[in-house]
Design a protein around this motif. Sequence first.
Motif, mmCIF file in Angstrom:
data_model
loop_
_atom_site.group_PDB
_atom_site.id
_atom_site.type_symbol
_atom_site.label_atom_id
_atom_site.label_comp_id
_atom_site.label_asym_id
_atom_site.label_seq_id
_atom_site.Cartn_x
_atom_site.Cartn_y
_atom_site.Cartn_z
ATOM 1 N N SER A 219 0.824 -1.206 0.000
ATOM 2 C CA SER A 219 0.000 0.000 0.000
ATOM 3 C C SER A 219 0.858 1.256 0.000
ATOM 4 C CB SER A 219 -0.933 -0.011 1.216
ATOM 5 O OG SER A 219 -1.664 1.189 1.290
ATOM 6 N N GLN A 220 1.923 1.265 0.788
ATOM 7 C CA GLN A 220 2.825 2.411 0.818
ATOM 8 C C GLN A 220 3.367 2.720 -0.570
ATOM 9 O OE1 GLN A 220 6.567 1.621 2.684
ATOM 10 N NE2 GLN A 220 7.189 3.770 2.765
ATOM 11 N N GLN A 221 3.773 1.690 -1.288
ATOM 12 C CA GLN A 221 4.331 1.884 -2.627
ATOM 13 C C GLN A 221 3.296 2.458 -3.586
ATOM 14 O OE1 GLN A 221 5.558 -2.164 -3.150
ATOM 15 N NE2 GLN A 221 7.453 -1.912 -1.987
ATOM 16 N N ILE A 222 2.050 2.004 -3.481
ATOM 17 C CA ILE A 222 1.004 2.500 -4.371
ATOM 18 C C ILE A 222 0.616 3.932 -4.018
ATOM 19 C CG2 ILE A 222 -1.337 2.104 -5.229
ATOM 20 C CD1 ILE A 222 -0.915 -0.883 -4.584
ATOM 21 N N VAL A 223 0.513 4.222 -2.713
ATOM 22 C CA VAL A 223 0.197 5.586 -2.279
ATOM 23 C C VAL A 223 1.257 6.562 -2.790
ATOM 24 C CG1 VAL A 223 0.123 7.107 -0.250
ATOM 25 C CG2 VAL A 223 -1.209 4.996 -0.271
ATOM 26 N N CYS A 224 2.512 6.206 -2.675
ATOM 27 C CA CYS A 224 3.587 7.091 -3.161
ATOM 28 C C CYS A 224 3.492 7.291 -4.670
ATOM 29 C CB CYS A 224 4.940 6.517 -2.778
ATOM 30 S SG CYS A 224 5.315 6.621 -1.004
ATOM 31 N N ALA A 225 3.138 6.232 -5.397
ATOM 32 C CA ALA A 225 2.969 6.361 -6.841
ATOM 33 C C ALA A 225 1.835 7.321 -7.176
ATOM 34 C CB ALA A 225 2.707 4.994 -7.465
ATOM 35 N N ALA A 226 0.758 7.285 -6.403
ATOM 36 C CA ALA A 226 -0.378 8.178 -6.636
ATOM 37 C C ALA A 226 -0.019 9.626 -6.320
ATOM 38 C CB ALA A 226 -1.575 7.731 -5.798
ATOM 39 N N LEU A 227 0.714 9.847 -5.234
ATOM 40 C CA LEU A 227 1.128 11.209 -4.881
ATOM 41 C C LEU A 227 2.065 11.784 -5.937
ATOM 42 C CD1 LEU A 227 1.790 10.700 -1.065
ATOM 43 C CD2 LEU A 227 -0.263 11.621 -2.146
ATOM 44 N N GLU A 228 2.962 10.950 -6.454
ATOM 45 C CA GLU A 228 3.852 11.389 -7.525
ATOM 46 C C GLU A 228 3.061 11.730 -8.781
ATOM 47 O OE1 GLU A 228 8.015 9.865 -9.549
ATOM 48 O OE2 GLU A 228 6.515 8.373 -8.975
ATOM 49 N N PHE A 229 2.096 10.884 -9.136
ATOM 50 C CA PHE A 229 1.248 11.142 -10.303
ATOM 51 C C PHE A 229 0.505 12.468 -10.166
ATOM 52 C CE2 PHE A 229 -3.134 10.983 -11.918
ATOM 53 C CZ PHE A 229 -2.906 10.824 -13.282
ATOM 54 N N ALA A 230 -0.007 12.735 -8.961
ATOM 55 C CA ALA A 230 -0.789 13.952 -8.743
ATOM 56 C C ALA A 230 0.058 15.212 -8.839
ATOM 57 C CB ALA A 230 -1.479 13.884 -7.381
ATOM 58 N N GLY A 231 1.366 15.087 -8.666
ATOM 59 C CA GLY A 231 2.235 16.252 -8.709
ATOM 60 C C GLY A 231 2.472 16.887 -7.354
ATOM 61 N N ILE A 232 2.299 16.130 -6.279
ATOM 62 C CA ILE A 232 2.525 16.640 -4.927
ATOM 63 C C ILE A 232 3.998 16.454 -4.573
ATOM 64 C CG2 ILE A 232 1.938 16.355 -2.486
ATOM 65 C CD1 ILE A 232 -0.805 15.435 -3.330
ATOM 66 N N PRO A 233 4.679 17.490 -4.109
ATOM 67 C CA PRO A 233 6.111 17.357 -3.793
ATOM 68 C C PRO A 233 6.343 16.422 -2.607
ATOM 69 C CG PRO A 233 5.268 19.506 -3.107
ATOM 70 C CD PRO A 233 4.178 18.865 -3.898
ATOM 71 N N PRO A 234 7.379 15.608 -2.664
ATOM 72 C CA PRO A 234 7.654 14.658 -1.579
ATOM 73 C C PRO A 234 7.789 15.291 -0.205
ATOM 74 C CG PRO A 234 8.948 14.103 -3.519
ATOM 75 C CD PRO A 234 8.304 15.434 -3.797
ATOM 76 N N SER A 235 8.128 16.563 -0.140
ATOM 77 C CA SER A 235 8.322 17.233 1.158
ATOM 78 C C SER A 235 7.048 17.288 1.990
ATOM 79 C CB SER A 235 8.859 18.650 0.945
ATOM 80 O OG SER A 235 7.963 19.424 0.156
ATOM 81 N N VAL A 236 5.880 17.155 1.366
ATOM 82 C CA VAL A 236 4.624 17.213 2.125
ATOM 83 C C VAL A 236 3.890 15.872 2.116
ATOM 84 C CG1 VAL A 236 4.373 19.679 1.701
ATOM 85 C CG2 VAL A 236 3.259 18.072 0.160
ATOM 86 N N TRP A 237 4.494 14.824 1.584
ATOM 87 C CA TRP A 237 3.835 13.531 1.525
ATOM 88 C C TRP A 237 3.473 13.011 2.923
ATOM 89 C CZ3 TRP A 237 6.635 9.953 -2.571
ATOM 90 C CH2 TRP A 237 6.427 10.489 -3.850
ATOM 91 N N LEU A 238 4.389 13.118 3.852
ATOM 92 C CA LEU A 238 4.170 12.542 5.182
ATOM 93 C C LEU A 238 2.920 13.113 5.836
ATOM 94 C CD1 LEU A 238 5.245 10.734 7.500
ATOM 95 C CD2 LEU A 238 6.486 12.735 8.337
ATOM 96 N N ARG A 239 2.833 14.440 5.884
ATOM 97 C CA ARG A 239 1.683 15.073 6.531
ATOM 98 C C ARG A 239 0.420 14.914 5.687
ATOM 99 N NH1 ARG A 239 0.314 21.260 7.925
ATOM 100 N NH2 ARG A 239 -0.900 20.916 9.821
ATOM 101 N N GLY A 240 0.542 15.136 4.380
ATOM 102 C CA GLY A 240 -0.632 15.088 3.520
ATOM 103 C C GLY A 240 -1.290 13.731 3.494
ATOM 104 N N SER A 241 -0.481 12.671 3.589
ATOM 105 C CA SER A 241 -1.032 11.317 3.532
ATOM 106 C C SER A 241 -1.290 10.719 4.903
ATOM 107 C CB SER A 241 -0.068 10.400 2.765
ATOM 108 O OG SER A 241 1.113 10.162 3.521
#
Length: 315
Positions: A138-160
């Motif tokens: 699930s972690q791998q798929i969530v990260c793929a979706a955040l990357e697709f959406a164009g969300i910068p990795p710096s906010v992935w932790l809080r946003g997700s």
Amino acid sequence: MPPFAAGQLYSEVCHMHDAPQPAGSTADLVCARMNAGKLWFSSQEERHQAFSNGVFLLHIPDDLDVGAADQFANEFYRGDASLYGGFKALTSASFDDGLLGFHRRVDQIEQFLLERRFWGSHYPVEIALIGEQMTALSQQIVCAALEFAGIPPSVWLRGSGSCSHAEGAYHLTFNHYRTQLDAVGLSSHKDDGFLTILRTTRQGLEVNRYDRWERVDATHNLFVINFGLSMEVLTARCPSPVSAIVHRVSQQTEDRTSFGHFSSSNFMDRDQGKFAYCPVQGLQRALDKQTLLKAYSRDYCTHMLYSGCSRDETA
């Protein structure tokens, strides 16, 4: 981004429930696979379709043996001497959360559900291991979706809600459909978390794409992946938003079981709510916990809930 109105999130789902239409065709869903820990599609067009539809199929990784979980799904509700038949006796009275353990829901579904913090102590070791493997997937798929959406990795932790780091809130659930009940299998809904991984080997799951209901083929070597409201809200203003799919299970006339893994924010208990990302303004809180619970309340959409609680169900 302005807050979501309490009755806004499920207005289209309630309409579908009030006037249900039969599934007229079989969904031609994109099929992906994992490659060295990364989600892989055969083309950019298929990648876009998967995330914009909010649902796709995924080849079960070779190192993830789901046999024990299939057996658990086939036995937990029996209340007999089978290997996993005794779990029917483990109800919510054993936990600090009224939704955990064995439950009979409205519709045809009965269910055994545990949060990750109870996997090691209450699931057999082989089931807990499958749960952890699905969390990593699930972690791998969530990260793929955040990357697709164009969300910068710096906010992935809080946003997700920490799902990008495998530190979210996770539930592993097993389902049985009671054919003796004259009811729908599971009413139409969107899951409220970020991601659901579903395993089913029998027909019954249906999704609503392009404003029409479609059947999802059950295939033994595939998971069904679908995104929930948390992902939809987070990415709604992104260059490439990810949708939450409306889905249901038709009335079952033959025995059917399934199991699923839910990924949700671990921030909800601290009332940080759901976040939305805007390329200009950055990460903003879009929904607080009170508004979210109102959105799920029986006053707005009775069929969304079991016992008036906001928690993902799986098909």
